[in-house]
Scaffold this motif. Structure first.
Motif, mmCIF file in Angstrom:
data_model
loop_
_atom_site.group_PDB
_atom_site.id
_atom_site.type_symbol
_atom_site.label_atom_id
_atom_site.label_comp_id
_atom_site.label_asym_id
_atom_site.label_seq_id
_atom_site.Cartn_x
_atom_site.Cartn_y
_atom_site.Cartn_z
ATOM 1 N N ALA A 100 -3.502 -0.510 15.710
ATOM 2 C CA ALA A 100 -2.102 -0.887 15.509
ATOM 3 C C ALA A 100 -1.867 -1.329 14.068
ATOM 4 O O ALA A 100 -0.827 -1.003 13.472
ATOM 5 C CB ALA A 100 -1.706 -2.001 16.482
ATOM 6 N N ASP A 101 -2.841 -2.060 13.498
ATOM 7 C CA ASP A 101 -2.724 -2.457 12.093
ATOM 8 C C ASP A 101 -2.688 -1.234 11.183
ATOM 9 O O ASP A 101 -1.877 -1.159 10.255
ATOM 10 C CB ASP A 101 -3.886 -3.374 11.695
ATOM 11 N N LYS A 102 -3.562 -0.276 11.460
ATOM 12 C CA LYS A 102 -3.582 0.958 10.663
ATOM 13 C C LYS A 102 -2.266 1.709 10.816
ATOM 14 O O LYS A 102 -1.707 2.221 9.845
ATOM 15 C CB LYS A 102 -4.753 1.854 11.093
ATOM 16 N N GLU A 103 -1.786 1.782 12.050
ATOM 17 C CA GLU A 103 -0.527 2.488 12.304
ATOM 18 C C GLU A 103 0.640 1.786 11.614
ATOM 19 O O GLU A 103 1.496 2.435 11.011
ATOM 20 C CB GLU A 103 -0.279 2.571 13.812
ATOM 21 N N ALA A 104 0.651 0.465 11.677
ATOM 22 C CA ALA A 104 1.711 -0.290 10.999
ATOM 23 C C ALA A 104 1.634 -0.076 9.494
ATOM 24 O O ALA A 104 2.664 0.093 8.823
ATOM 25 C CB ALA A 104 1.591 -1.776 11.335
ATOM 26 N N GLU A 105 0.431 -0.060 8.963
ATOM 27 C CA GLU A 105 0.240 0.191 7.529
ATOM 28 C C GLU A 105 0.766 1.579 7.168
ATOM 29 O O GLU A 105 1.439 1.770 6.146
ATOM 30 C CB GLU A 105 -1.243 0.064 7.180
ATOM 31 N N ALA A 106 0.451 2.558 8.015
ATOM 32 C CA ALA A 106 0.928 3.922 7.762
ATOM 33 C C ALA A 106 2.450 3.989 7.823
ATOM 34 O O ALA A 106 3.084 4.661 7.001
ATOM 35 C CB ALA A 106 0.308 4.886 8.785
ATOM 36 N N ILE A 107 3.048 3.272 8.778
ATOM 37 C CA ILE A 107 4.505 3.260 8.902
ATOM 38 C C ILE A 107 5.133 2.618 7.675
ATOM 39 O O ILE A 107 6.110 3.125 7.119
ATOM 40 C CB ILE A 107 4.930 2.539 10.200
ATOM 41 N N VAL A 108 4.560 1.510 7.236
ATOM 42 C CA VAL A 108 5.093 0.827 6.051
ATOM 43 C C VAL A 108 4.968 1.723 4.823
ATOM 44 O O VAL A 108 5.900 1.844 4.014
ATOM 45 C CB VAL A 108 4.365 -0.525 5.839
ATOM 46 N N THR A 109 3.817 2.378 4.680
ATOM 47 C CA THR A 109 3.611 3.279 3.541
ATOM 48 C C THR A 109 4.601 4.436 3.591
ATOM 49 O O THR A 109 5.209 4.790 2.569
ATOM 50 C CB THR A 109 2.156 3.813 3.554
#
Length: 164
Positions: free
Chosen positions: A70-79
């Motif tokens: 979820a952290d990786k996915e959130a990071e990808a969404i933010v990017t």
């Protein structure tokens, strides 16, 4: 003093009698069975606790993996959102620059057209003024019908040359 008068004898005899009664009515066996049953129950509870702890640890690991994902996915969404915002900003700046260039070109074209129109109007006014002045001068110098014809021909000639 005889053995029957000794308190130790009676204490020993009553203790033996108590032990024999407890053994005869299988109290020791019942106590042992109850302790065994309780030990089995405690062992079962410990096994259950170990199993639950293992389940909890597995669940914890699973949630840690999910949280990391979820952290990786959130990071990808933010990017992705940041990149999209930058792209939209660039596009808006490009559209604004194109709009300003079009408006500037349109204004320059209007200014050029107004200058051209002003030049034409000034030239026409100069021609009209020159024709009027020439007409006045020639009328003074030429009199009669011959002068009128001469003046008309001259004015036409002047108009033709000034207009071209």
């Amino acid at each position: 003093m005889g053995i029957l008068e000794s308190t130790y004898f009676w204490q020993a005899l009553s203790t033996l009698a108590l032990i024999w009664l407890l053994w005869h009515y299988k109290v020791f066996h019942r106590i042992g069975a109850a302790l065994d049953k309780r030990g089995e129950r405690i062992a079962a509870e410990l096994d259950e606790a170990r199993r639950l702890r293992g389940d909890a640890e597995a669940l914890l690991r699973e949630y840690e993996v999910k949280r990391a994902n979820a952290d990786k996915e959130a990071e990808a969404i933010v990017t992705a959102a940041r990149e999209e915002a930058e792209r939209m900003t660039r596009e808006a700046e490009e559209r604004l620059a194109a709009f300003v260039a079009r408006r500037t070109k349109a204004a320059e074209d209007k200014i050029a057209a107004a200058e051209q129109q002003a030049m034409i109007e000034v030239r026409d006014a100069a021609i009209a003024s020159a024709v009027s002045a020439s007409e006045a001068v020639l009328r003074e110098q030429a009199a009669g019908s011959e002068g009128e014809r001469f003046m008309r021909d001259g004015l036409e000639l002047i108009r033709g040359r000034l207009a071209s």
